[in-house]
Scaffold this active site. Structure first.
Site, PDB file in Angstrom:
ATOM      1  N   SER A 146      -4.991   3.738  -0.354  1.00 43.98           N
ATOM      2  CA  SER A 146      -5.700   2.526  -0.791  1.00 43.98           C
ATOM      3  C   SER A 146      -6.966   2.940  -1.541  1.00 43.98           C
ATOM      4  O   SER A 146      -7.411   4.098  -1.438  1.00 43.98           O
ATOM      5  CB  SER A 146      -6.081   1.710   0.448  1.00 43.98           C
ATOM      6  OG  SER A 146      -6.956   0.652   0.115  1.00 43.98           O
ATOM      7  N   TYR A 159      -9.388  -0.831   8.672  1.00 47.08           N
ATOM      8  CA  TYR A 159      -8.512  -0.516   7.534  1.00 47.08           C
ATOM      9  C   TYR A 159      -9.086   0.663   6.739  1.00 47.08           C
ATOM     10  O   TYR A 159      -8.357   1.600   6.378  1.00 47.08           O
ATOM     11  CB  TYR A 159      -8.382  -1.762   6.654  1.00 47.08           C
ATOM     12  CG  TYR A 159      -7.416  -1.643   5.503  1.00 47.08           C
ATOM     13  CD1 TYR A 159      -6.042  -1.835   5.694  1.00 47.08           C
ATOM     14  CD2 TYR A 159      -7.854  -1.367   4.209  1.00 47.08           C
ATOM     15  CE1 TYR A 159      -5.156  -1.750   4.637  1.00 47.08           C
ATOM     16  CE2 TYR A 159      -6.982  -1.285   3.147  1.00 47.08           C
ATOM     17  CZ  TYR A 159      -5.628  -1.480   3.354  1.00 47.08           C
ATOM     18  OH  TYR A 159      -4.744  -1.396   2.302  1.00 47.08           O
TER      19      TYR A 159
HETATM   20  P1  NAP Z   1       2.104  -7.157   2.486  1.00 43.43           P
HETATM   21  O1  NAP Z   1       2.656  -7.966   1.360  1.00 43.43           O
HETATM   22  O2  NAP Z   1       1.238  -7.805   3.509  1.00 43.43           O
HETATM   23  O3  NAP Z   1       3.315  -6.393   3.188  1.00 43.43           O
HETATM   24  C1  NAP Z   1       3.082  -5.594   4.315  1.00 43.43           C
HETATM   25  C2  NAP Z   1       4.395  -4.994   4.755  1.00 43.43           C
HETATM   26  O4  NAP Z   1       4.139  -4.233   5.944  1.00 43.43           O
HETATM   27  C3  NAP Z   1       5.421  -6.042   5.098  1.00 43.43           C
HETATM   28  O5  NAP Z   1       6.687  -5.578   4.751  1.00 43.43           O
HETATM   29  C4  NAP Z   1       5.268  -6.131   6.594  1.00 43.43           C
HETATM   30  O6  NAP Z   1       6.408  -6.619   7.271  1.00 43.43           O
HETATM   31  C5  NAP Z   1       5.037  -4.672   6.946  1.00 43.43           C
HETATM   32  N1  NAP Z   1       4.503  -4.590   8.290  1.00 43.43           N
HETATM   33  C6  NAP Z   1       3.306  -5.051   8.729  1.00 43.43           C
HETATM   34  N2  NAP Z   1       3.212  -4.871  10.062  1.00 43.43           N
HETATM   35  C7  NAP Z   1       4.368  -4.301  10.471  1.00 43.43           C
HETATM   36  C8  NAP Z   1       4.885  -3.915  11.719  1.00 43.43           C
HETATM   37  N3  NAP Z   1       4.191  -4.074  12.856  1.00 43.43           N
HETATM   38  N4  NAP Z   1       6.103  -3.365  11.778  1.00 43.43           N
HETATM   39  C9  NAP Z   1       6.833  -3.210  10.659  1.00 43.43           C
HETATM   40  N5  NAP Z   1       6.411  -3.575   9.430  1.00 43.43           N
HETATM   41  C10 NAP Z   1       5.193  -4.123   9.349  1.00 43.43           C
HETATM   42  O7  NAP Z   1       1.202  -5.991   1.923  1.00 43.43           O
HETATM   43  P2  NAP Z   1       1.288  -5.077   0.637  1.00 43.43           P
HETATM   44  O8  NAP Z   1       0.146  -5.431  -0.223  1.00 43.43           O
HETATM   45  O9  NAP Z   1       2.657  -5.055   0.070  1.00 43.43           O
HETATM   46  O10 NAP Z   1       0.916  -3.677   1.301  1.00 43.43           O
HETATM   47  C11 NAP Z   1       1.804  -2.605   1.404  1.00 43.43           C
HETATM   48  C12 NAP Z   1       0.987  -1.346   1.606  1.00 43.43           C
HETATM   49  O11 NAP Z   1       0.116  -1.165   0.506  1.00 43.43           O
HETATM   50  C13 NAP Z   1       0.090  -1.390   2.840  1.00 43.43           C
HETATM   51  O12 NAP Z   1       0.044  -0.097   3.424  1.00 43.43           O
HETATM   52  C14 NAP Z   1      -1.256  -1.746   2.253  1.00 43.43           C
HETATM   53  O13 NAP Z   1      -2.317  -1.321   3.067  1.00 43.43           O
HETATM   54  C15 NAP Z   1      -1.196  -0.984   0.964  1.00 43.43           C
HETATM   55  N6  NAP Z   1      -2.128  -1.426  -0.061  1.00 43.43           N
HETATM   56  C16 NAP Z   1      -2.067  -2.681  -0.569  1.00 43.43           C
HETATM   57  C17 NAP Z   1      -2.973  -3.041  -1.553  1.00 43.43           C
HETATM   58  C18 NAP Z   1      -2.978  -4.391  -2.202  1.00 43.43           C
HETATM   59  O14 NAP Z   1      -3.887  -4.661  -2.993  1.00 43.43           O
HETATM   60  N7  NAP Z   1      -2.025  -5.264  -1.914  1.00 43.43           N
HETATM   61  C19 NAP Z   1      -3.926  -2.125  -1.999  1.00 43.43           C
HETATM   62  C20 NAP Z   1      -3.963  -0.866  -1.440  1.00 43.43           C
HETATM   63  C21 NAP Z   1      -3.050  -0.526  -0.481  1.00 43.43           C
HETATM   64  P3  NAP Z   1       6.502  -8.201   7.691  1.00 43.43           P
HETATM   65  O15 NAP Z   1       6.967  -8.912   6.467  1.00 43.43           O
HETATM   66  O16 NAP Z   1       7.478  -8.196   8.789  1.00 43.43           O
HETATM   67  O17 NAP Z   1       5.129  -8.620   8.099  1.00 43.43           O
END
Ligand code: NAP
Length: 254
Positions: A146, A159
């Site tokens: 991130s 986080y």
């Molecule tokens: P998101 O849309 O909230 O998706 C999160 C994913 O993680 C979903 O598939 C969710 O499954 C899964 N997850 C959460 N808790 C879980 C659990 N207990 N067991 C299994 N799966 C679980 O977020 P995203 O933005 O795509 O983020 C994906 C990754 O990118 C994360 O590591 C996040 O920190 C990182 N990231 C995101 C951003 C951004 O700007 N969006 C920036 C930097 C890094 P469910 O659907 O079942 O909840």
């Protein structure tokens, strides 16, 4: 030819959190590059399974809740994916959660939940995959870091701590495993429009402040990350170890 080294035909990838958001885009991209995909998560990834299958690749759902699964459960889930799809070449640790509150009021249960899903599970899945990859002397691990692997963020102490640690872990594993043909790297997404960032984008002032700081002038979308994951999962990245590839519209350059 160099473009052939980006192909993933015949490979098997395990992606966590592939049912939506960034993980869904990464899983589909790996399938587009030729890989079969195991989708490890707590929600049935019906849409992703269908989209991977439509590409002519195999998709396997591996139901696991990372908040409650222990090291043995995760090692078992990795083995199950490898057994059912016949091999394991790629692990993408994408699943993650974020909890927002001021540091002094950050509840211990939020701290524990974020560290559990965003760090402990990442390490334990790397261990499970590492056992297979070290014995076969090849493998690619891509952890999702991130901007808060570099910066402290605002009101997200757990986080920021977890995502800094993901980079340390990535480098530690790269040091141990590089000589055995296992590449461990990370992608650091910038600000990407997903459910994770919905509260930021719902706050008009915060949304504008973030957008105006991004040199590219826009929020990212999950598909902006797909080239990076295919590269790091492929032979094209064979000499890339312990790297953190920022895909951030220039955020860190500013
Ligand atoms: P998101 O849309 O909230 O998706 C999160 C994913 O993680 C979903 O598939 C969710 O499954 C899964 N997850 C959460 N808790 C879980 C659990 N207990 N067991 C299994 N799966 C679980 O977020 P995203 O933005 O795509 O983020 C994906 C990754 O990118 C994360 O590591 C996040 O920190 C990182 N990231 C995101 C951003 C951004 O700007 N969006 C920036 C930097 C890094 P469910 O659907 O079942 O909840």
């Amino acid at each position: 030819m160099v473009l052939d080294s980006f192909r993933l035909d015949g490979r098997v990838a395990l992606v966590t959190g592939g049912n939506r958001g960034i993980g869904q885009a990464l899983a589909i991209a790996l399938a587009q590059a030729g890989a079969d995909v195991a989708l490890l998560g707590r929600t049935r990834p019906a849409e992703t399974v269908a989209r991977v299958a439509a590409l002519g690749r195999r998709a396997l759902a591996v139901p696991v809740d990372l908040a409650t699964a222990g090291p043995d459960d995760l090692a078992g889930a990795v083995s199950r994916a490898a057994d059912e799809l016949g091999r394991l070449d790629i692990l993408v640790n994408n699943a993650g959660i974020i909890r927002r509150s001021a540091a002094v009021a950050h509840p211990p249960e939020d701290w524990a939940a974020v560290l559990r899903v965003d760090l402990d599970a990442v390490f334990q899945l790397c261990q499970g995959a590492g056992r297979i990859m070290l014995s076969q002397r090849h493998g690619k691990i891509v952890n999702v870091a991130s901007m808060l692997s570099y910066q402290g963020g605002i009101r997200v102490p757990s986080y920021a701590a977890a995502k800094h640690a993901v980079v340390g872990l990535t480098r530690a594993l790269a040091n141990e495993w590089a000589a055995t043909g296992v590449n461990v790297n990370a992608i650091a997404p910038g600000y990407i429009a997903t459910d994770n960032t919905a509260p930021l984008r719902a706050d008009a002032d915060r949304e504008a402040a973030i957008r105006e700081r991004i040199p590219a002038g826009r929020w990212g979308v999950p598909d902006d990350l797909t080239g990076a994951v295919v590269f790091l999962a492929s032979d094209a990245a064979r000499y890339v170890h312990g790297a953190v590839l920022a895909v951030d519209g220039g955020w860190l350059a500013r």
